[in-house]
Design a protein around this motif. Structure first.
Motif, PDB file in Angstrom:
ATOM      1  N   LYS A 141      -2.369   9.199  -1.431  1.00  0.00           N
ATOM      2  CA  LYS A 141      -2.714   8.472  -0.206  1.00  0.00           C
ATOM      3  C   LYS A 141      -4.227   8.295  -0.097  1.00  0.00           C
ATOM      4  O   LYS A 141      -4.710   7.200   0.211  1.00  0.00           O
ATOM      5  CB  LYS A 141      -2.189   9.204   1.020  1.00  0.00           C
ATOM      6  N   ARG A 142      -4.971   9.363  -0.337  1.00  0.00           N
ATOM      7  CA  ARG A 142      -6.434   9.272  -0.287  1.00  0.00           C
ATOM      8  C   ARG A 142      -6.960   8.296  -1.341  1.00  0.00           C
ATOM      9  O   ARG A 142      -7.843   7.485  -1.057  1.00  0.00           O
ATOM     10  CB  ARG A 142      -7.068  10.654  -0.465  1.00  0.00           C
ATOM     11  N   HIS A 199      -5.918   4.688  -0.231  1.00  0.00           N
ATOM     12  CA  HIS A 199      -6.579   4.295   1.024  1.00  0.00           C
ATOM     13  C   HIS A 199      -8.064   4.004   0.816  1.00  0.00           C
ATOM     14  O   HIS A 199      -8.595   3.049   1.376  1.00  0.00           O
ATOM     15  CB  HIS A 199      -6.395   5.386   2.077  1.00  0.00           C
ATOM     16  N   SER A 236       2.077   8.769  -6.894  1.00  0.00           N
ATOM     17  CA  SER A 236       2.521  10.162  -6.860  1.00  0.00           C
ATOM     18  C   SER A 236       3.679  10.405  -7.823  1.00  0.00           C
ATOM     19  O   SER A 236       3.696  11.397  -8.540  1.00  0.00           O
ATOM     20  CB  SER A 236       2.942  10.532  -5.439  1.00  0.00           C
ATOM     21  N   ILE A 281       1.227   4.185  -2.985  1.00  0.00           N
ATOM     22  CA  ILE A 281       1.028   5.634  -2.797  1.00  0.00           C
ATOM     23  C   ILE A 281       2.187   6.398  -3.418  1.00  0.00           C
ATOM     24  O   ILE A 281       1.987   7.345  -4.183  1.00  0.00           O
ATOM     25  CB  ILE A 281       0.881   5.962  -1.296  1.00  0.00           C
ATOM     26  N   LYS A 324       0.823  -1.209   0.000  1.00  0.00           N
ATOM     27  CA  LYS A 324       0.000   0.000   0.000  1.00  0.00           C
ATOM     28  C   LYS A 324       0.860   1.264   0.000  1.00  0.00           C
ATOM     29  O   LYS A 324       0.617   2.191  -0.776  1.00  0.00           O
ATOM     30  CB  LYS A 324      -0.933  -0.021   1.207  1.00  0.00           C
ATOM     31  N   GLY A 325       1.870   1.289   0.864  1.00  0.00           N
ATOM     32  CA  GLY A 325       2.744   2.463   0.941  1.00  0.00           C
ATOM     33  C   GLY A 325       3.483   2.720  -0.359  1.00  0.00           C
ATOM     34  O   GLY A 325       3.566   3.853  -0.833  1.00  0.00           O
ATOM     35  N   LEU A 341       1.331  13.608  -3.025  1.00  0.00           N
ATOM     36  CA  LEU A 341       1.345  12.478  -2.098  1.00  0.00           C
ATOM     37  C   LEU A 341       0.039  12.384  -1.317  1.00  0.00           C
ATOM     38  O   LEU A 341      -0.465  11.291  -1.075  1.00  0.00           O
ATOM     39  CB  LEU A 341       2.524  12.590  -1.130  1.00  0.00           C
ATOM     40  N   GLY A 342      -0.523  13.515  -0.930  1.00  0.00           N
ATOM     41  CA  GLY A 342      -1.797  13.519  -0.215  1.00  0.00           C
ATOM     42  C   GLY A 342      -2.930  12.953  -1.055  1.00  0.00           C
ATOM     43  O   GLY A 342      -3.735  12.151  -0.570  1.00  0.00           O
ATOM     44  N   HIS A 349      -3.340   4.524  12.442  1.00  0.00           N
ATOM     45  CA  HIS A 349      -3.122   5.973  12.421  1.00  0.00           C
ATOM     46  C   HIS A 349      -3.647   6.635  13.684  1.00  0.00           C
ATOM     47  O   HIS A 349      -3.015   7.552  14.214  1.00  0.00           O
ATOM     48  CB  HIS A 349      -3.758   6.594  11.168  1.00  0.00           C
ATOM     49  N   ASP A 377      -5.719   0.008   9.009  1.00  0.00           N
ATOM     50  CA  ASP A 377      -4.839   1.152   8.810  1.00  0.00           C
ATOM     51  C   ASP A 377      -5.352   2.392   9.539  1.00  0.00           C
ATOM     52  O   ASP A 377      -4.565   3.170  10.078  1.00  0.00           O
ATOM     53  CB  ASP A 377      -4.670   1.440   7.315  1.00  0.00           C
TER      54      ASP A 377
END
Length: 96
Positions: free
Chosen positions: A55-56, A59, A44, A40, A36-37, A51-52, A75, A71
Motif C-alpha cells: 500500500k505504501r 500510494h 503483495s 496493492i 490502485k487497490g 499488504l502494508g 481516508h 485518496d
C-alpha cells in the motif's frame, strides 16, 4: 533492485520492490487497466511484500501521484465517519 517472487513455503516477507523497477511494474499494470487497490493486492500477492508495504509503495509511487491527494482526503473522511457508522451499526444490532 531485484524483485523477488513470493516463496509459498516462507512465512516472512523480504524487501519490497522499489525505484525504477517498481514504477515500470506499476505503470504497466495501470496502462492495462489495473486500479490502485488491485495493484496493492497484486504487489503483495505476487512478490515478497506485506499488504502494508504494498500500500505504501503504490500510494507513494509516481505512477499514482495524480490521485494521492484525493485518496488521502478520502481516508481522512473515512476515519472521521467510522466511529459514527460503527455506533449506528451497534445500535441497530442491539435493536434486532
Amino acid at each position: 533492485m531485484k524483485i523477488i517472487k513470493r516463496d509459498p513455503n516462507r512465512d516472512t516477507n523480504g524487501p519490497s520492490p522499489q525505484g525504477a523497477q517498481l514504477e515500470v511494474l506499476l505503470q504497466s499494470w495501470r496502462v492495462q487497466g489495473m486500479g490502485k487497490g488491485r495493484s496493492i493486492v497484486e504487489l503483495s500477492r505476487r512478490y515478497v511484500v506485506s499488504l502494508g508495504e504494498a500500500k505504501r509503495a503504490v500510494h507513494f509511487s509516481e505512477t499514482w501521484a495524480d490521485v494521492r491527494e484525493r485518496d488521502e482526503k478520502f481516508h481522512e473522511e473515512l476515519e472521521k465517519a467510522l466511529p459514527q457508522v460503527l455506533a449506528e451499526l451497534e445500535a441497530e444490532h442491539k435493536s434486532t
